[in-house]
Structure formats: structure tokens, C-alpha cells
Scaffold this active site. Structure first.
Site, PDB file in Angstrom:
ATOM      1  N   GLY A  96       0.825  -1.206   0.000  1.00 46.80           N
ATOM      2  CA  GLY A  96       0.000   0.000   0.000  1.00 46.80           C
ATOM      3  C   GLY A  96       0.853   1.247   0.000  1.00 46.80           C
ATOM      4  O   GLY A  96       2.022   1.230  -0.414  1.00 46.80           O
ATOM      5  N   GLY A 101       1.838   2.494   5.507  1.00 48.30           N
ATOM      6  CA  GLY A 101       2.894   1.528   5.777  1.00 48.30           C
ATOM      7  C   GLY A 101       3.658   1.845   7.045  1.00 48.30           C
ATOM      8  O   GLY A 101       4.012   0.942   7.817  1.00 48.30           O
ATOM      9  N   GLU A 118       5.653  -3.364   0.841  1.00 50.13           N
ATOM     10  CA  GLU A 118       5.691  -3.055  -0.593  1.00 50.13           C
ATOM     11  C   GLU A 118       4.933  -1.742  -0.781  1.00 50.13           C
ATOM     12  O   GLU A 118       3.704  -1.717  -0.761  1.00 50.13           O
ATOM     13  CB  GLU A 118       5.019  -4.174  -1.402  1.00 50.13           C
ATOM     14  CG  GLU A 118       5.707  -5.522  -1.304  1.00 50.13           C
ATOM     15  CD  GLU A 118       6.924  -5.636  -2.192  1.00 50.13           C
ATOM     16  OE1 GLU A 118       7.193  -4.676  -2.957  1.00 50.13           O
ATOM     17  OE2 GLU A 118       7.606  -6.673  -2.132  1.00 50.13           O
ATOM     18  N   CYS A 155       1.613   0.567  -8.257  1.00 47.50           N
ATOM     19  CA  CYS A 155       2.875   1.066  -7.715  1.00 47.50           C
ATOM     20  C   CYS A 155       4.003   1.113  -8.738  1.00 47.50           C
ATOM     21  O   CYS A 155       4.986   1.827  -8.533  1.00 47.50           O
ATOM     22  CB  CYS A 155       3.297   0.223  -6.515  1.00 47.50           C
ATOM     23  SG  CYS A 155       3.530  -1.530  -6.897  1.00 47.50           S
TER      24      CYS A 155
END
Length: 364
Positions: A96, A101, A118, A155
Site C-alpha cells: 500500500g 505503511g 511493498e 505502484c
């Protein structure tokens, strides 16, 4: 002394691994980390995003039917995530945004839960000088296709482009023509109101910046449909939030640079440093080596996009610093991530006395 010993490393399952997946690729990112967790011998708890309840419900039914006793799918909102973290898994993976995070990592610290993050970040692309017209055309097409894929909401998308000033005009002309050729497909639907309002805010903050193609007529944000037209923004200020925060949408800032070193300097600014992937399109080995050696990033792709970057299952994939930590995707690296490595020494034929065995020698 003189006693032989054998050494071995035993890879063992960590236990119960928790995978917290994002909304932009819910099925893919629920399953891929879970495969590595299972391959390492772990039990798995999957927490799908609450924004996609239909996928969550389907995944839960399938796992109960085919993977009962090995995989559990936990549906719910923020309070569910907090409870799962506080229960203390043996390893947690979160995919996310960076701000969430950091909250997840801080909460994991309370139970000393190992964590893989990630996170993405601002993945830049540098387009070098002296490329052939066909290669420049290929680079523009790949940047556009990557940004259109999942509507720019993933991402690995090119977040902003740094283009050498000698090819800047040609790049912009090709980019404009390819976006115009999308026709109605230029309209990008955002997944929710918050994401849509975020894109509108970015456009309002850059109201004085030239857009290519222009936003006019039918190609303007639509509040009812929550759509934003795919658009390039020419040379916004480097301190503008569109160049300091991850965009995660159908807007592409295009910035003119004098060469590879200026591109490296822009990328390595503290506000945008250490992206998940840094892309470079060049036909110059000098520029290629300068980019690889000068840019700090989780991954670097030269003359290739994210699908090629992710195509080698033997190569791990993960970020560094603000783009993440650990490797939860692909192959041996992911297998190691979700395994505990136990080092074992066994003495053979006699007792292997160590330096610390027994009391110290008496003084002479």
C-alpha cells in the site's frame, strides 16, 4: 582443536503469515504473496481491502473450499486490520501507500512482528538524448501504456518523466498524439470519491501548468462519473506536491532536464528518493551506467517497463526506504523472506571445545 564439525542451514516455516492487500490489484496482491508464504510451509491469513467486497467474498469462499486449514480470509475494515496485527503474526506483509505503511510498521513493532513492506513511491522515468525516432516512439508508447494500465493506480506506473531537452519537443508531440488517439478511453474512472478528489486537487494546484492534450470540452473531470482525463503536465515546479508525492492516477508530469546527471539529481532529492523502480530509456552505454550507478532505487529497468521487470521469477522484487523493505514477490528471495533460517553446528568424533568453554585459566 582437531575436532571436525559439520554446518547446515535449516529453512523452516515461520508459522502464521498475514498478508494485507491493497485495493488497486486486490486479487493479484492477495494471492502472489500468499503463494510464497505457503511455499515456505506457513499458514496464511489474507486481509483483502474493504473497498472491493465482492472480490473479498469470492476469495473467502474459494479458500474455504479448496485451502481450508491452510489459508483463512478475514474480511473487514480498519478495526479488523488493527486486531489482526495486534494478535501477533509470525510475519506480516503489507502492500500500500507509505503513510499507512509506517503506521503498520509501528504497530508491528509492539509485538516484534517481522514485516515486509511493498510501498511504491514516485517511480521516475528518464528519456535520454540521441535516441532513434523509432525507439523514442516505443518509449512514449510504453510509458503511456504503463500509465493507462490500471488507470495509473498501481505502484509500478511511471510517476513522472524526466526528458532530455534535445528530445523534449518530439517526446511531447508523440505523447500528445497517442493520448488523443485514445478517444473516449482517455477518461479514467477513479475507484472512490477520495481518490477522485485527490486527482482534482492535483489539477487545481497546477492550474497554470500547460496540459497536453489540453483539458477542454468533454475532456475535463466529471464529478458524477468520477473520471479524470489522462493528461500530461509540462514542467511543474519541482517543489509542487505533484512532484513530491506519489500521484497514483492518470496524470504524468513531464520535466525538461539537461542530461542524465540532472535527472539523477532530481530523482535523488530527499522528497522523491529511493523509488520502487527507476526507469531509463537510452541508447548510450555511458548514460545507462551513470543512471544505474547514480540512482538509489529498489529496482532499475533500462529500456523496459514494469511487466518485463516482473517477468523473471528468479529475481526478487522489493523497495528500499520509503518504497518498502524486504522481498515478498517471486522466487527464492520471497521463499527466504517467509522462512526462518536455523544454523546448526554438529561436532563429529569428539567434543568441540569453544573458546568460552570452562573457567578461565589460572594466572601464571
Amino acid at each position: 582443536a582437531g575436532v571436525e564439525a559439520s554446518w547446515a542451514v535449516y529453512n523452516e516455516p515461520k508459522g502464521v503469515c498475514l498478508n494485507i492487500a491493497p485495493w488497486n490489484a486486490p486479487a493479484t496482491l492477495c494471492i502472489i504473496p500468499a503463494l510464497a508464504m505457503l511455499a515456505a510451509g506457513n499458514h496464511v491469513v489474507i486481509k483483502p481491502p474493504d473497498l472491493v467486497p465482492n472480490i473479498s467474498a469470492l476469495l473467502r469462499r474459494l479458500c474455504q473450499k479448496y485451502l481450508d486449514g491452510y489459508v483463512w480470509v478475514e474480511e473487514g475494515e480498519k478495526s479488523t486490520v488493527e486486531r489482526l496485527i495486534d494478535e501477533g503474526a509470525d510475519h506480516l506483509e503489507f502492500t500500500g501507500g507509505g503513510p499507512i505503511g509506517s503506521i503498520v510498521a509501528a504497530r508491528c513493532a509492539k509485538t516484534l512482528t517481522p514485516v515486509t513492506l511493498e510501498l511504491g513511491g514516485k517511480s521516475p522515468v528518464y528519456v535520454d538524448a540521441a535516441m532513434s525516432d523509432s525507439m523514442l516512439d516505443d518509449a512514449v508508447r510504453e510509458i503511456l501504456e504503463t500509465k493507462v494500465f490500471k488507470t495509473g493506480q498501481f505502484c509500478c506506473a511511471h510517476d513522472y518523466a524526466l526528458v532530455h531537452n534535445t528530445v523534449f519537443a518530439d517526446f511531447c508531440a508523440k505523447f500528445k498524439a497517442k493520448v488523443e488517439a485514445l478517444g473516449p478511453q482517455r477518461h479514467v474512472m477513479m475507484i472512490g470519491k477520495r481518490q477522485y478528489e485527490g486527482m482534482k486537487k492535483r489539477l487545481q494546484e497546477n492550474s497554470g501548468v500547460e496540459c497536453i492534450p489540453a483539458m477542454s470540452g468533454e475532456f475535463v473531470p466529471n464529478d458524477e462519473a468520477m473520471t479524470v482525463p489522462f493528461t500530461g503536465l509540462l514542467s511543474p515546479a519541482l517543489d509542487n506536491t505533484i512532484l513530491t508525492e506519489e500521484i497514483f492516477g492518470p496524470l504524468l508530469p513531464i520535466v525538461r532536464v539537461s542530461g542524465v546527471q540532472e535527472a539523477i539529481d532530481v530523482i535523488n532529492r530527499p522528497v522523491s528518493a529511493k523509488p520502487l523502480i527507476a526507469y531509463c530509456y537510452t541508447q548510450s552505454e555511458v548514460s545507462e551506467q551513470a543512471f544505474i550507478g547514480g540512482v538509489a532505487a529498489g529496482n532499475i529497468a533500462v529500456n523496459g517497463g514494469p511487466m518485463r521487470m516482473l517477468s523473471n521469477y528468479a529475481a526478487g522484487f522489493g523497495g528500499i526506504g520509503p518504497s518498502g523493505m524486504g522481498v515478498g514477490f517471486w522466487g527464492k528471495d520471497a521463499l527466504r523472506e517467509f522462512s526462518s533460517r536455523k544454523h546448526v553446528m554438529v561436532a563429529r568424533n569428539a567434543f568441540a571445545k569453544s573458546f568460552f568453554s570452562g573457567p578461565p585459566a589460572p594466572p601464571k
